[in-house]
Design an enzyme around this catalytic site. Structure first.
Site, PDB file in Angstrom:
ATOM      1  N   GLY A  37     -10.495  -4.556   5.051  1.00 49.03           N
ATOM      2  CA  GLY A  37     -11.439  -5.098   6.022  1.00 49.03           C
ATOM      3  C   GLY A  37     -11.722  -6.580   5.895  1.00 49.03           C
ATOM      4  N   ASP A  69     -10.322  -5.210  -1.596  1.00 51.85           N
ATOM      5  CA  ASP A  69      -9.258  -4.782  -0.680  1.00 51.85           C
ATOM      6  C   ASP A  69      -9.829  -3.998   0.495  1.00 51.85           C
ATOM      7  OD1 ASP A  69      -6.910  -3.905   0.502  1.00 51.85           O
ATOM      8  OD2 ASP A  69      -6.354  -2.543  -1.117  1.00 51.85           O
ATOM      9  N   ASP A 119       0.841  -1.198   0.000  1.00 55.41           N
ATOM     10  CA  ASP A 119       0.000   0.000   0.000  1.00 55.41           C
ATOM     11  C   ASP A 119       0.873   1.245   0.000  1.00 55.41           C
ATOM     12  OD1 ASP A 119      -2.741  -0.971   0.079  1.00 55.41           O
ATOM     13  OD2 ASP A 119      -2.198  -1.845   2.009  1.00 55.41           O
ATOM     14  N   GLY A 173      -4.879   0.365   7.540  1.00 59.85           N
ATOM     15  CA  GLY A 173      -5.249  -1.028   7.703  1.00 59.85           C
ATOM     16  C   GLY A 173      -6.199  -1.149   8.884  1.00 59.85           C
TER      17      GLY A 173
HETATM   18  C1  DX5 Z   1      -6.550   0.573   2.600  1.00 57.41           C
HETATM   19  C2  DX5 Z   1      -5.524  -0.341   1.938  1.00 57.41           C
HETATM   20  C3  DX5 Z   1      -5.733  -1.784   2.246  1.00 57.41           C
HETATM   21  C4  DX5 Z   1      -5.614  -2.125   3.679  1.00 57.41           C
HETATM   22  C5  DX5 Z   1      -5.713  -3.610   3.904  1.00 57.41           C
HETATM   23  O1  DX5 Z   1      -6.160   1.877   2.409  1.00 57.41           O
HETATM   24  O2  DX5 Z   1      -5.587  -0.216   0.556  1.00 57.41           O
HETATM   25  O3  DX5 Z   1      -4.843  -2.575   1.456  1.00 57.41           O
HETATM   26  O4  DX5 Z   1      -4.409  -1.666   4.211  1.00 57.41           O
HETATM   27  O5  DX5 Z   1      -5.542  -3.829   5.239  1.00 57.41           O
HETATM   28  P1  DX5 Z   1      -6.659  -4.511   6.136  1.00 57.41           P
HETATM   29  O6  DX5 Z   1      -6.751  -5.904   5.627  1.00 57.41           O
HETATM   30  O7  DX5 Z   1      -6.093  -4.387   7.503  1.00 57.41           O
HETATM   31  O8  DX5 Z   1      -7.929  -3.746   5.936  1.00 57.41           O
HETATM   32 ZN    ZN Z   2      -4.415  -1.814  -0.664  1.00 62.06          ZN
END
Ligand code: DX5
Ligand code: ZN
Length: 236
Positions: free
Chosen positions: A192, A190, A44, A159
Site C-alpha cells: 500500500g 510492505d 512476492d 498488490g
Molecule cells: C502483499 C505483498 C506486497 C504487495 C506490494 O501481499 O507482499 O509486496 O504486492 O504491492 P503494492 O505496493 O501494490 O501494495
Molecule cells: Zn511483499
C-alpha cells in the site's frame, strides 16, 4: 561487501515489487529500475495456501538477471523444505512469515547456514515478516537470528491494496524494540505504499520500503521509481 552491508548502504532503500510489472518484458522492466537508481527488487512468492492466490517460484527468481539485490518475500506455508531452491536461484534476501512457519527459529537458522549462490561469502539477509494482525512481540525472541523485520501494511495476497494506517504506530514500536535489543535489524514496510504516503513511511523510520503497483501501474514506471527515491531522500 556482505549482502547486509550493501543493504545498509542503501537505506532508506526502495524495494520495487514486480507483481504488477510486465512479466513478458521483465528484462526491460529491470533495466528501467536500474537506470532509475533503484537498489532492490522485491519478489512476492505466494502459494495459494498461506495466500489466496499463487504467483511465482524459484525459476522466476533465477530469471531475474540484474545487479539489484533480489529481495524474496515468501508468503508460503512451511517454507523450510523449499528455502534451498530460492537460495540456489540467487536470492540475496529471504523473508519468511512468522505466521507461516511451524518452527520459524529453525527456518532462520537454516537460512543462516546457506551460502549465497553467486558469492558464498556474501551471506543472505534473513527477514521475518509480520501480518498486520500479529503482535510485534512475536519476533522479539528471533532478533538474534534475523537481519530484517518486514511489517506488512496490508494483508498478504494482492498488490494495490490500501495502506493500513495503524502501521505507523507499529513502525515506531518496532523501531524501539530493535533499538532496545542492540541488534542490527533493518526495519521494512510492505504494502500500500504510494506516491502519496512514501515520504511519511520513510519519516516514520522505515529503512526498506516496498512499493509495487504505485510504480508499475500505468505507463510512467521510470518516473514513478524516480519519484519514490526522491521522496525518501535518495534522489539523484
Ligand atoms: C502483499 C505483498 C506486497 C504487495 C506490494 O501481499 O507482499 O509486496 O504486492 O504491492 P503494492 O505496493 O501494490 O501494495
Ligand atoms: Zn511483499
Amino acid at each position: 561487501m556482505t549482502t547486509l552491508d550493501r543493504l545498509l548502504s542503501l537505506r532508506p532503500a526502495v524495494s520495487v515489487g514486480l507483481l504488477t510489472a510486465d512479466l513478458l518484458a521483465l528484462g526491460s522492466e529491470l533495466s528501467l529500475l536500474e537506470r532509475a537508481g533503484i537498489g532492490v527488487v522485491h519478489v512476492d512468492v505466494m502459494d495459494g495456501c498461506f495466500t489466496p492466490v499463487m504467483t511465482v517460484g524459484p525459476p522466476f527468481v533465477k530469471a531475474l538477471r540484474t545487479p539489484l539485490l533480489k529481495d524474496v518475500h515468501l508468503m508460503i506455508r512451511d517454507p523450510l523444505a523449499t528455502l534451498g531452491d530460492y537460495v540456489a536461484a540467487g536470492a540475496d534476501m529471504i523473508t519468511v512469515h512468522q505466521e507461516s512457519c511451524t518452527h520459524v527459529h529453525r527456518v532462520l537458522q537454516a537460512i543462516g547456514t546457506m551460502p549465497h549462490a553467486v558469492d558464498p561469502g556474501r551471506g543472505i539477509v534473513r527477514g521475518v515478516a509480520l501480518n498486520p494482525g500479529t503482535p510485534l512481540e512475536a519476533i522479539e525472541p528471533l532478533l538474534p537470528e534475523m537481519e530484517m523485520l518486514l511489517l506488512l501494511a496490508v494483508n498478504p495476497g494482492w498488490g494495490g491494496q490500501k495502506f493500513i494506517p495503524a502501521t505507523f504506530d507499529r513502525v515506531a514500536r518496532a523501531k524501539a524494540m530493535i533499538a532496545a535489543s542492540g541488534r542490527q535489524v533493518v526495519l521494512g514496510v510492505d504494502g500500500g505504499v504510494t506516491r502519496q504516503n512514501i515520504a511519511a513511511v520513510a519519516a516514520a523510520g522505515a529503512e526498506l520500503i516496498v512499493t509495487g503497483s504505485a510504480v508499475f501501474d500505468g505507463k510512467a514506471a521510470a518516473d514513478n521509481a524516480a519519484f519514490m527515491l526522491e521522496a525518501v531522500g535518495r534522489g539523484g
